[in-house]
Design a protein around this motif. Structure first.
Motif, PDB file in Angstrom:
ATOM      1  N   GLU A 315       0.234  -5.963 -38.718  1.00 57.40           N
ATOM      2  CA  GLU A 315      -0.011  -4.801 -39.568  1.00 57.40           C
ATOM      3  C   GLU A 315       1.207  -4.560 -40.456  1.00 57.40           C
ATOM      4  N   ASN A 316       0.930  -4.077 -41.646  1.00 53.46           N
ATOM      5  CA  ASN A 316       2.002  -3.738 -42.581  1.00 53.46           C
ATOM      6  C   ASN A 316       1.615  -2.414 -43.232  1.00 53.46           C
ATOM      7  N   GLY A 317       2.150  -1.317 -42.693  1.00 51.17           N
ATOM      8  CA  GLY A 317       1.776  -0.001 -43.183  1.00 51.17           C
ATOM      9  C   GLY A 317       0.597   0.567 -42.413  1.00 51.17           C
ATOM     10  N   GLY A 318       0.094   1.672 -42.880  1.00 50.43           N
ATOM     11  CA  GLY A 318      -1.013   2.350 -42.227  1.00 50.43           C
ATOM     12  C   GLY A 318      -0.581   3.662 -41.607  1.00 50.43           C
ATOM     13  N   SER A 319      -1.555   4.551 -41.393  1.00 49.56           N
ATOM     14  CA  SER A 319      -1.202   5.895 -40.955  1.00 49.56           C
ATOM     15  C   SER A 319      -2.335   6.576 -40.208  1.00 49.56           C
ATOM     16  N   ALA A 320      -1.974   7.662 -39.561  1.00 55.96           N
ATOM     17  CA  ALA A 320      -2.908   8.449 -38.763  1.00 55.96           C
ATOM     18  C   ALA A 320      -2.939   9.880 -39.281  1.00 55.96           C
ATOM     19  N   MET A 321      -3.907  10.643 -38.780  1.00 56.33           N
ATOM     20  CA  MET A 321      -3.920  12.089 -38.955  1.00 56.33           C
ATOM     21  C   MET A 321      -3.801  12.691 -37.565  1.00 56.33           C
ATOM     22  N   SER A 322      -2.891  13.648 -37.408  1.00 57.02           N
ATOM     23  CA  SER A 322      -2.615  14.221 -36.089  1.00 57.02           C
ATOM     24  C   SER A 322      -2.803  15.728 -36.082  1.00 57.02           C
ATOM     25  N   VAL A 323      -3.296  16.234 -34.955  1.00 55.13           N
ATOM     26  CA  VAL A 323      -3.373  17.678 -34.732  1.00 55.13           C
ATOM     27  C   VAL A 323      -1.995  18.146 -34.299  1.00 55.13           C
ATOM     28  N   MET A 324      -1.462  19.143 -34.970  1.00 60.12           N
ATOM     29  CA  MET A 324      -0.139  19.643 -34.601  1.00 60.12           C
ATOM     30  C   MET A 324      -0.228  20.514 -33.348  1.00 60.12           C
ATOM     31  N   GLU A 325       0.749  20.360 -32.465  1.00 61.29           N
ATOM     32  CA  GLU A 325       0.775  21.144 -31.237  1.00 61.29           C
ATOM     33  C   GLU A 325       0.858  22.641 -31.533  1.00 61.29           C
ATOM     34  N   ALA A 326       1.468  23.013 -32.637  1.00 64.85           N
ATOM     35  CA  ALA A 326       1.626  24.428 -32.981  1.00 64.85           C
ATOM     36  C   ALA A 326       0.357  25.064 -33.531  1.00 64.85           C
ATOM     37  N   SER A 327      -0.661  24.269 -33.804  1.00 66.71           N
ATOM     38  CA  SER A 327      -1.899  24.818 -34.368  1.00 66.71           C
ATOM     39  C   SER A 327      -2.585  25.746 -33.374  1.00 66.71           C
TER      40      SER A 327
END
Length: 445
Positions: A315-327
């Motif tokens: 893999e070269n790059g790439g990303s996720a979406m995360s739920v923030m703990e503070a939400s």
């Protein structure tokens, strides 16, 4: 493109994000650490509605959010570009420290995610039902969201590597498209001999490209166990394969020193003075927009192999979406997250230029049959999907990878501009990273 390598390389502000504390960040009182969310909670949250704040530089998120709000009229989503990668991470750390303005969901690249997970700043969504989604995603991206066994986000995209090459240049000089790295080296020499203005590629030293090459070669320079134990070794067999080849490329001046993502670089890709790129599957739209003169000349091939007949990629790059703990709206946030990454939102994002991480989309006949005019009508998604399936398993990033990448130029990068050998530069990078890790409270060696 929605998340280009140009963005990935922007490390401005990384120093401000460098300090890693081995303790949890304080969360909002209404969102206790370790909170879990059930399917019923998500259904109720979608019915009741509410507002979500999302931080992302990915331009395909907004159309997906618009479609989601049309489906769930009581939900309001505000998508904010708070900066690209390292710039956003700095802003995110500032918001967390001030306990003010923290988004409900944040766009975080795989290389940086473990750092946020370690500090318990992103929620472990294992208890939200996320563990059941493992088979929905390609192995490389899923590995990126599961440091230390938890699930700290869902994959947005991926970057399985391929060889992009200028067919016109290769045909002009009667050079075969390389299938192995040794053939790539020989092709580099032939190109330089045929035309001193042509280079097979440009490389002035980049952390992400270096680690991806080592990854494909079977190297595992980073080993992380638990929250504190870190081993860094840039002298294993995989790293040695890479350094042996790339040192020859550097010594024989077979690589252009043009800086990647500069105007000069795009011009060289368009006019044929740079003949290849070995990067992720997110690259096509960058070529279309940045090097329009290359239209019809470029093609895609399998990433060169370290062994003839091999089938290994990285893999070269790439990303996720995360739920923030503070939400305080985790159920609603997770409802949108699953829609975005594994539901109807995936098609919306693909239609707007995203490269998927979902196996169903990667393997769909419609996706693979798409022809790309820029690449002479080639069905390049077939090669991207095959690369995704061939990513070498077991790769890990450091829990302070953002900092480590920020010091690459001052350590390993010296091999490109001084007599320093690449192996020695990687050793310097290794030592500096170990020193920093121990200073931050890790047990690094």
């Amino acid at each position: 493109m929605y998340t280009s390598r140009r963005n990935l390389l922007r490390l401005a502000g990384a120093a401000a994000f460098a300090t890693v504390a081995l303790s949890a960040c304080g969360s909002d009182d209404d969102a206790p650490a370790g909170e879990t969310v059930s399917a019923d909670d998500v259904t109720k949250a979608l019915t009741d509605g509410g507002e979500l704040l999302i931080w992302s530089w990915d331009t395909t998120i907004k159309p997906a959010a618009d479609a989601f709000m049309a489906k769930y009229p009581k939900v309001k989503i505000n998508v904010v570009n708070a900066g690209t990668n390292a710039d956003q991470y700095v802003a995110l750390q500032n918001a967390l420290q001030a306990n003010k303005g923290v988004p409900d969901l944040a766009h975080i690249e795989y290389y940086a995610l473990s750092q946020f997970a370690l500090q318990k700043q992103v929620a472990n969504i294992s208890g939200f039902g996320a563990t059941g989604l493992k088979d929905k995603f390609a192995p490389g991206p899923w590995n990126g969201v599961t440091p230390n066994g938890g699930v700290y986000g869902l994959p947005l995209d991926s970057g399985p590597m391929v060889l992009y090459y200028n067919k016109e240049v290769f045909d002009k000089h009667s050079i075969a498209v390389p299938e192995t790295w040794e053939q790539y080296y020989e092709a580099a020499k032939k190109l330089r001999a045929a035309d001193p203005n042509v280079y097979i590629a440009a490389d002035s030293g980049d952390a992400g490209s270096t680690t991806s090459m080592i990854w494909q070669a079977g190297g595992k320079p980073y080993q992380v166990s638990g929250e504190k134990d870190v081993t860094i070794n840039f002298a294993d067999a995989g790293a040695q394969k890479y350094t042996a080849l790339w040192q020859k490329m550097i010594d024989e001046k077979l690589l252009s020193s043009i800086s990647g993502w500069s105007d000069e670089w795009f011009q060289a890709l368009g006019n044929g003075t740079l003949a290849t790129l070995v990067v992720g599957a997110w690259m096509p739209s960058n070529l279309v927009s940045g090097s329009p003169n290359g239209a019809g000349k470029w093609r895609v091939a399998k990433m060169p192999q370290w062994e003839a007949g091999g089938n290994a990629t990285a893999e070269n790059g790439g990303s996720a979406m995360s739920v923030m703990e503070a939400s305080t709206r985790k159920a609603l946030a997770y409802g949108f997250l699953e829609y975005l990454t594994n539901g109807e939102g995936v098609k919306t994002r693909i239609d707007n230029g995203a490269f998927p991480a979902t196996t169903a989309d990667l393997n769909s006949p419609e996706f693979q049959a798409k022809e790309f005019e820029y690449f002479g009508g080639q069905k390049i998604n077939e090669l991207f999907a095959a690369s995704s399936a061939a990513v070498v398993p077991g790769w890990q990033y450091l829990p302070f990878q953002v900092y480590a990448n920020s010091i690459f130029k001052d350590t390993a990068g010296q091999a490109y501009i001084t007599p320093t050998k690449l192996a020695d530069g990687l050793k310097a990078w290794q030592d500096a990273s170990i020193k920093y890790g121990n200073e931050q409270g890790f047990s690094a060696k």
